[in-house]
Structures are given as C-alpha cells and as structure tokens.
Design a protein around this motif. Structure first.
Motif, mmCIF file in Angstrom:
data_model
loop_
_atom_site.group_PDB
_atom_site.id
_atom_site.type_symbol
_atom_site.label_atom_id
_atom_site.label_comp_id
_atom_site.label_asym_id
_atom_site.label_seq_id
_atom_site.Cartn_x
_atom_site.Cartn_y
_atom_site.Cartn_z
ATOM 1 N N LEU A 1 0.833 -1.202 0.000
ATOM 2 C CA LEU A 1 0.000 0.000 0.000
ATOM 3 C C LEU A 1 0.868 1.252 0.000
ATOM 4 O O LEU A 1 0.649 2.185 -0.782
ATOM 5 N N ALA A 2 1.860 1.269 0.875
ATOM 6 C CA ALA A 2 2.715 2.447 1.003
ATOM 7 C C ALA A 2 3.481 2.727 -0.278
ATOM 8 O O ALA A 2 3.644 3.887 -0.681
ATOM 9 N N GLY A 3 3.939 1.664 -0.949
ATOM 10 C CA GLY A 3 4.772 1.857 -2.120
ATOM 11 C C GLY A 3 4.035 1.963 -3.427
ATOM 12 O O GLY A 3 4.550 2.549 -4.393
ATOM 13 N N SER A 4 2.816 1.412 -3.506
ATOM 14 C CA SER A 4 2.113 1.303 -4.782
ATOM 15 C C SER A 4 1.048 2.363 -5.001
ATOM 16 O O SER A 4 0.666 2.636 -6.147
ATOM 17 N N VAL B 1 -4.993 1.918 7.425
ATOM 18 C CA VAL B 1 -3.810 2.503 6.803
ATOM 19 C C VAL B 1 -4.208 3.654 5.878
ATOM 20 O O VAL B 1 -3.554 4.711 5.863
ATOM 21 N N LEU B 2 -5.272 3.468 5.122
ATOM 22 C CA LEU B 2 -5.725 4.516 4.206
ATOM 23 C C LEU B 2 -6.185 5.757 4.962
ATOM 24 O O LEU B 2 -5.880 6.888 4.569
ATOM 25 N N VAL B 3 -6.914 5.561 6.047
ATOM 26 C CA VAL B 3 -7.388 6.700 6.846
ATOM 27 C C VAL B 3 -6.213 7.432 7.473
ATOM 28 O O VAL B 3 -6.161 8.674 7.485
ATOM 29 N N GLU B 4 -5.241 6.674 7.976
ATOM 30 C CA GLU B 4 -4.074 7.299 8.607
ATOM 31 C C GLU B 4 -3.278 8.113 7.589
ATOM 32 O O GLU B 4 -2.787 9.199 7.906
ATOM 33 N N ARG B 5 -3.173 7.601 6.377
ATOM 34 C CA ARG B 5 -2.360 8.289 5.358
ATOM 35 C C ARG B 5 -3.086 9.436 4.692
ATOM 36 O O ARG B 5 -2.497 10.505 4.476
ATOM 37 N N PHE B 6 -4.361 9.230 4.353
ATOM 38 C CA PHE B 6 -5.073 10.205 3.542
ATOM 39 C C PHE B 6 -6.112 11.021 4.306
ATOM 40 O O PHE B 6 -6.707 11.941 3.739
ATOM 41 N N GLY B 7 -6.364 10.683 5.553
ATOM 42 C CA GLY B 7 -7.379 11.376 6.318
ATOM 43 C C GLY B 7 -8.722 10.672 6.241
ATOM 44 O O GLY B 7 -8.914 9.747 5.446
ATOM 45 N N GLU B 8 -9.650 11.104 7.067
ATOM 46 C CA GLU B 8 -10.936 10.429 7.196
ATOM 47 C C GLU B 8 -11.728 10.417 5.889
ATOM 48 O O GLU B 8 -12.245 9.379 5.474
ATOM 49 N N ASP B 9 -11.838 11.550 5.245
ATOM 50 C CA ASP B 9 -12.701 11.636 4.062
ATOM 51 C C ASP B 9 -12.211 10.743 2.931
ATOM 52 O O ASP B 9 -12.965 9.903 2.404
ATOM 53 N N ALA C 1 -11.961 -9.890 6.690
ATOM 54 C CA ALA C 1 -12.319 -8.730 7.511
ATOM 55 C C ALA C 1 -11.091 -8.126 8.171
ATOM 56 O O ALA C 1 -10.953 -6.892 8.249
ATOM 57 N N THR C 2 -10.184 -8.974 8.628
ATOM 58 C CA THR C 2 -8.970 -8.483 9.282
ATOM 59 C C THR C 2 -8.107 -7.704 8.311
ATOM 60 O O THR C 2 -7.635 -6.592 8.615
ATOM 61 N N VAL C 3 -7.894 -8.268 7.113
ATOM 62 C CA VAL C 3 -7.029 -7.594 6.137
ATOM 63 C C VAL C 3 -7.676 -6.313 5.637
ATOM 64 O O VAL C 3 -7.028 -5.262 5.579
ATOM 65 N N HIS C 4 -8.943 -6.374 5.272
ATOM 66 C CA HIS C 4 -9.610 -5.177 4.762
ATOM 67 C C HIS C 4 -9.713 -4.098 5.840
ATOM 68 O O HIS C 4 -9.613 -2.904 5.538
ATOM 69 N N GLY C 5 -9.902 -4.527 7.092
ATOM 70 C CA GLY C 5 -9.930 -3.559 8.178
ATOM 71 C C GLY C 5 -8.586 -2.868 8.345
ATOM 72 O O GLY C 5 -8.518 -1.654 8.588
ATOM 73 N N THR C 6 -7.503 -3.628 8.200
ATOM 74 C CA THR C 6 -6.165 -3.043 8.284
ATOM 75 C C THR C 6 -5.914 -2.084 7.132
ATOM 76 O O THR C 6 -5.361 -0.996 7.322
#
Length: 252
Positions: free
Chosen positions: A150-153, A194-202, A185-190
């Motif tokens: 996710l971080a690199g791609s 990660v997406l929220v932490e990087r890009f913000g809530e919206d 569920a575990t993977v998609h939740g993670t």
C-alpha cells in the motif's frame, strides 16, 4: 461509511477471442432483464478486445477497463500501451500491480505507483492490486506485506474518484481456495486503517477496497457482506456471463 458504491470488476486476463463478445452481450441482457444491482460493473478484456467491447457496452451499465498500462508516455516503446491510449479508446479504468504482473514481469511497488500515476494523468481510475503469496501467509506476514505494498504502490494523489484498492491473496487466485470471512475482515480492516491514517478520514473512508481470489457465485454473498469489502475483482468466473451475473447477485 455507507456511500461507497460497490464495484464488481471482471479481469479476463489472457483469455477471449472475438467470439467472446457473446458473453458481454449475454451479461448486458441479464443486467437489463433483472433488477438493477446496487453496484457498478466493469470488465477488463485483453487489449485485442477493448475496441469492440467498448462499442458493444455502449448504452449498457457495463464499463470497460484495461488490464495494465505503461508508466511511460507514448513513444518508442514497442509492445507497450500508454494509459492515454486506453482512455482514448473508451476505457474508464485500468488494473495495475496485479500479482501476475508482479510475479511474471517482476513489477515493483515503485513501478506500480508510476503506472497508477500515469492512469490518473490520463483520466483513468487506477485499480491498484496488493496481496501476499502463500509462503508469506505461512510466515504470518500478510499484514506486513499488504501495508508495505500500500505504502509503495498507491500514489500520494489518490482519491476516492481516481483510485480503487484490490486485495487479492495470491495463494487464492485461481486455486479455488479462499480465506475465511474473518481473515478477509482483518485484512480489509487493516487496509482501511492505513488509508485513513495516510489520507485522512474523508479520502481514507471513501476509497473502495475490492476483494479478489476465487470469488464465485456460491461464496460472493458471504464475501461481499464483510465489513470494508466494497466489491470484487473477479478472474475466471467473469468469463461466463451466467457466473459473473451470479456474483453480481450479491448486490441485488
């Protein structure tokens, strides 16, 4: 988050001759004859079928996408397809970073990101694929692999309008094996965290996350009901209209 519209996307891979257009026609008829699903529908045929599929899908709810694109601009690059060429022919999205590209063509996270950026510049939605191999899963490295990819791609300019994430455990693609609903569920939740932490809530909550890996009509309902699963990236089962429509049924 309840306003992410699911997507059921079919990746035909290196399959389909001209006669396969009959399956596209059959899918369009099924979508017209039955209640409209609460999801978007897309098919990514091989490059040789893009033009006729775009024409045949006109006036239907089926979007057409590409399976890959170059990160380079048009020029002296024999055998490559520029993102702008896909857009010009009528594609609306492109798959980048599929595990088969990563494995067969040794594509790195950096290259996948460059391809996604090229897709964005061309006005295409980039469907960025991530997922762990069986050895990585056996070493309990799934979440580490997924977060690293996710971080690199995924480009920094990713938004809910130009990017979709597709989680495909490599060991489940075409094998008939699928992770449990709890595993998904575990993977998609993670991924969501990660997406929220990087890009913000919206943006983080707006990005769609597809599941792929031996999705079939028999298991689609269970998998599509998992939290943070916003649709499916379907391989072999998308080649036949009846099977693909059976997966779309999860949203009827």
């Amino acid at each position: 988050m309840t306003d992410r519209r699911p997507l059921v996307a079919g990746n035909w891979k290196m399959n389909g001759l001209s006669a396969a257009a009959a399956e596209l026609d059959a899918l369009a008829k099924a979508l017209a004859d039955r209640p409209a699903p609460a999801c978007d529908v897309m098919i990514a045929p091989p490059f040789t079928l893009l033009a006729p599929f775009v024409a045949a899908a006109s006036g239907t709810p089926i979007a057409i996408g590409g399976q890959d694109c170059s990160h380079l601009e048009p020029g002296a690059h024999t055998g490559d397809i520029a993102a702008v060429m896909l857009r010009d022919i009528g594609a609306t999205s492109v798959i980048v970073g599929h595990s088969e590209r990563r494995q067969d063509h040794h594509e790195t996270d950096d290259l996948v990101r460059l391809k996604a950026e090229a897709a964005h510049e061309a006005g295409l939605v980039a469907i960025v694929c991530i997922g762990e191999t069986e050895p990585e899963r056996d070493r309990d490295q799934t979440l580490n692999v997924v977060t690293t990819q996710l971080a690199g791609s995924v480009p920094d300019a990713a938004t809910a309008d130009n990017t979709i994430i597709a989680y495909e455990p490599v060991w489940a693609i075409g094998t008939g094996r699928t992770p449990t609903a709890a595993d998904v569920a575990t993977v998609h939740g993670t991924i969501r965290e990660v997406l929220v932490e990087r890009f913000g809530e919206d943006i983080g909550n707006g990005l769609r996350i597809l599941y792929g890996g031996s999705v079939k009509p028999a298991n689609a309902g269970e998998l599509m009901a998992v939290a943070n699963v916003d649709g499916a990236l379907v391989g072999g089962a998308s080649l036949k209209a009846a099977d693909f429509d059976g997966i779309i049924d999860a949203y009827r």
